[in-house]
Design an enzyme around this catalytic site. Structure first.
Site, PDB file in Angstrom:
ATOM      1  N   ASN A  79      -6.264   4.614   8.195  1.00 32.81           N
ATOM      2  CA  ASN A  79      -5.885   3.202   8.067  1.00 32.81           C
ATOM      3  C   ASN A  79      -6.602   2.597   6.866  1.00 32.81           C
ATOM      4  O   ASN A  79      -7.676   3.051   6.483  1.00 32.81           O
ATOM      5  CB  ASN A  79      -6.304   2.449   9.347  1.00 32.81           C
ATOM      6  CG  ASN A  79      -5.948   0.979   9.303  1.00 32.81           C
ATOM      7  OD1 ASN A  79      -4.844   0.600   8.906  1.00 32.81           O
ATOM      8  ND2 ASN A  79      -6.885   0.125   9.700  1.00 32.81           N
ATOM      9  N   HIS A 119      -8.249  -0.992   5.563  1.00 35.74           N
ATOM     10  CA  HIS A 119      -8.698  -2.271   6.110  1.00 35.74           C
ATOM     11  C   HIS A 119      -9.294  -3.136   4.991  1.00 35.74           C
ATOM     12  O   HIS A 119     -10.086  -2.635   4.181  1.00 35.74           O
ATOM     13  CB  HIS A 119      -9.754  -2.033   7.203  1.00 35.74           C
ATOM     14  CG  HIS A 119     -10.207  -3.303   7.844  1.00 35.74           C
ATOM     15  ND1 HIS A 119      -9.440  -3.981   8.764  1.00 35.74           N
ATOM     16  CD2 HIS A 119     -11.329  -4.049   7.652  1.00 35.74           C
ATOM     17  CE1 HIS A 119     -10.073  -5.086   9.125  1.00 35.74           C
ATOM     18  NE2 HIS A 119     -11.218  -5.152   8.471  1.00 35.74           N
ATOM     19  N   MET A 140       0.399  -3.540  12.471  1.00 34.59           N
ATOM     20  CA  MET A 140      -0.297  -4.587  13.208  1.00 34.59           C
ATOM     21  C   MET A 140      -0.494  -4.310  14.698  1.00 34.59           C
ATOM     22  O   MET A 140      -0.794  -5.224  15.466  1.00 34.59           O
ATOM     23  CB  MET A 140       0.432  -5.929  13.014  1.00 34.59           C
ATOM     24  CG  MET A 140       0.503  -6.370  11.566  1.00 34.59           C
ATOM     25  SD  MET A 140      -1.110  -6.409  10.748  1.00 34.59           S
ATOM     26  CE  MET A 140      -1.776  -7.914  11.454  1.00 34.59           C
ATOM     27  N   ARG A 141      -0.349  -3.067  15.126  1.00 33.01           N
ATOM     28  CA  ARG A 141      -0.606  -2.741  16.540  1.00 33.01           C
ATOM     29  C   ARG A 141      -1.694  -1.690  16.625  1.00 33.01           C
ATOM     30  O   ARG A 141      -1.789  -0.834  15.747  1.00 33.01           O
ATOM     31  CB  ARG A 141       0.664  -2.211  17.217  1.00 33.01           C
ATOM     32  CG  ARG A 141       1.707  -3.281  17.345  1.00 33.01           C
ATOM     33  CD  ARG A 141       3.006  -2.755  17.879  1.00 33.01           C
ATOM     34  NE  ARG A 141       4.040  -3.726  17.593  1.00 33.01           N
ATOM     35  CZ  ARG A 141       4.526  -4.614  18.482  1.00 33.01           C
ATOM     36  NH1 ARG A 141       4.126  -4.589  19.720  1.00 33.01           N
ATOM     37  NH2 ARG A 141       5.438  -5.496  18.120  1.00 33.01           N
ATOM     38  N   ASN A 145       0.835  -1.214   0.000  1.00 36.39           N
ATOM     39  CA  ASN A 145       0.000   0.000   0.000  1.00 36.39           C
ATOM     40  C   ASN A 145       0.864   1.256   0.000  1.00 36.39           C
ATOM     41  O   ASN A 145       0.521   2.244  -0.659  1.00 36.39           O
ATOM     42  CB  ASN A 145      -0.960  -0.010   1.189  1.00 36.39           C
ATOM     43  CG  ASN A 145      -2.189  -0.840   0.895  1.00 36.39           C
ATOM     44  OD1 ASN A 145      -3.066  -0.417   0.152  1.00 36.39           O
ATOM     45  ND2 ASN A 145      -2.235  -2.047   1.433  1.00 36.39           N
TER      46      ASN A 145
HETATM   47  C1  GRF Z   1      -3.507  -4.872   3.725  1.00 35.15           C
HETATM   48  O1  GRF Z   1      -4.336  -5.875   3.223  1.00 35.15           O
HETATM   49  C2  GRF Z   1      -4.255  -3.974   4.673  1.00 35.15           C
HETATM   50  O2  GRF Z   1      -5.596  -3.843   4.375  1.00 35.15           O
HETATM   51  C3  GRF Z   1      -4.087  -4.673   5.984  1.00 35.15           C
HETATM   52  O3  GRF Z   1      -2.783  -5.216   5.938  1.00 35.15           O
HETATM   53  C4  GRF Z   1      -2.386  -5.424   4.584  1.00 35.15           C
HETATM   54  C5  GRF Z   1      -1.095  -4.700   4.371  1.00 35.15           C
HETATM   55  O4  GRF Z   1      -0.504  -4.986   3.154  1.00 35.15           O
HETATM   56  N1  GRF Z   1      -4.333  -3.745   7.063  1.00 35.15           N
HETATM   57  P1  GRF Z   1       0.772  -4.187   2.641  1.00 35.15           P
HETATM   58  O5  GRF Z   1       1.840  -4.268   3.732  1.00 35.15           O
HETATM   59  O6  GRF Z   1       0.376  -2.787   2.345  1.00 35.15           O
HETATM   60  O7  GRF Z   1       1.213  -4.940   1.423  1.00 35.15           O
END
Ligand code: GRF
Length: 193
Positions: A108, A110, A91-92, A13
């Protein structure tokens, strides 16, 4: 708009945000990338783009984001001139120390159509629930688990024979489009204030 990105994993992302900036479709700059995982590929991507990066020390806690680590994160983001904090696979759960440092300025992405399927592995939750469609959502971050106001979301079909991998890949394609679009929206709203 000056962005700071927090991520724990691959950073695809963030890459989409950088690609949108490079192609001129997003008027922004990524000033700082921070990760709680020293081995995360997102840090490698930041380095290869010449973006300042660093590791957040969470003192060995597996999921907790300790208060002093949040304060340190806020200080580093402020020092880099960050105006908008983008969580990209971080992840936190972000709590008060960081939220108060950037009120209404943390977003964020999701992998579901919130409020459906908050929390971990949302694509797997959607498959297990047997829904015909799921999606991706960009939202403001508050103290809850994926509960803040929605900025942008888009549906993604669940296809016959989908596995967790194929569905997540389809969702990620949409994420990579709507994350830059949501930042564009916020930038436009800030400009008219
Ligand atoms: C994505 O699917 C996002 O929606 C979730 O974690 C993933 C992160 O992917 N929160 P990346 O690290 O951006 O490839």
């Amino acid at each position: 708009m000056t962005l700071g990105i927090l991520g724990s994993g691959s950073g695809s992302n963030m890459q989409a945000i950088l690609d949108a900036i490079a192609s001129g479709t997003l008027d922004a700059r990524v000033a700082l990338v921070l990760s709680d995982n020293p081995d995360a590929y997102i840090l490698e991507r930041a380095r290869s783009h010449g973006i300042e990066s660093g590791v957040i020390d969470c003192h060995g806690f597996r999921t907790k984001f300790p208060g002093d680590a949040q304060r340190e994160t806020a200080n580093r983001l402020k020092a880099a001139g960050v105006e908008l904090v983008c969580l990209a696979g971080f992840m936190r759960m972000v709590k008060r120390p960081l939220l108060e440092a950037f009120p209404g300025r943390i977003i964020n992405i999701h992998p579901a159509l919130l409020p459906a399927f908050p929390g971990l592995e949302a694509w797997k939750q959607a498959l297990d629930a047997g829904v015909p469609e799921t999606g991706a959502t960009v939202h403001y971050v508050d103290e809850g688990m994926d509960t803040g106001p929605v900025i942008l979301q888009e549906t993604v079909p669940v296809l016959h024979g989908d596995t967790t991998e194929t569905l997540h890949a389809r969702i990620q394609k949409v994420e990579h489009r709507i994350y830059p679009a949501a930042i564009r929206l916020i930038a436009a709203r800030s400009a008219v204030r």
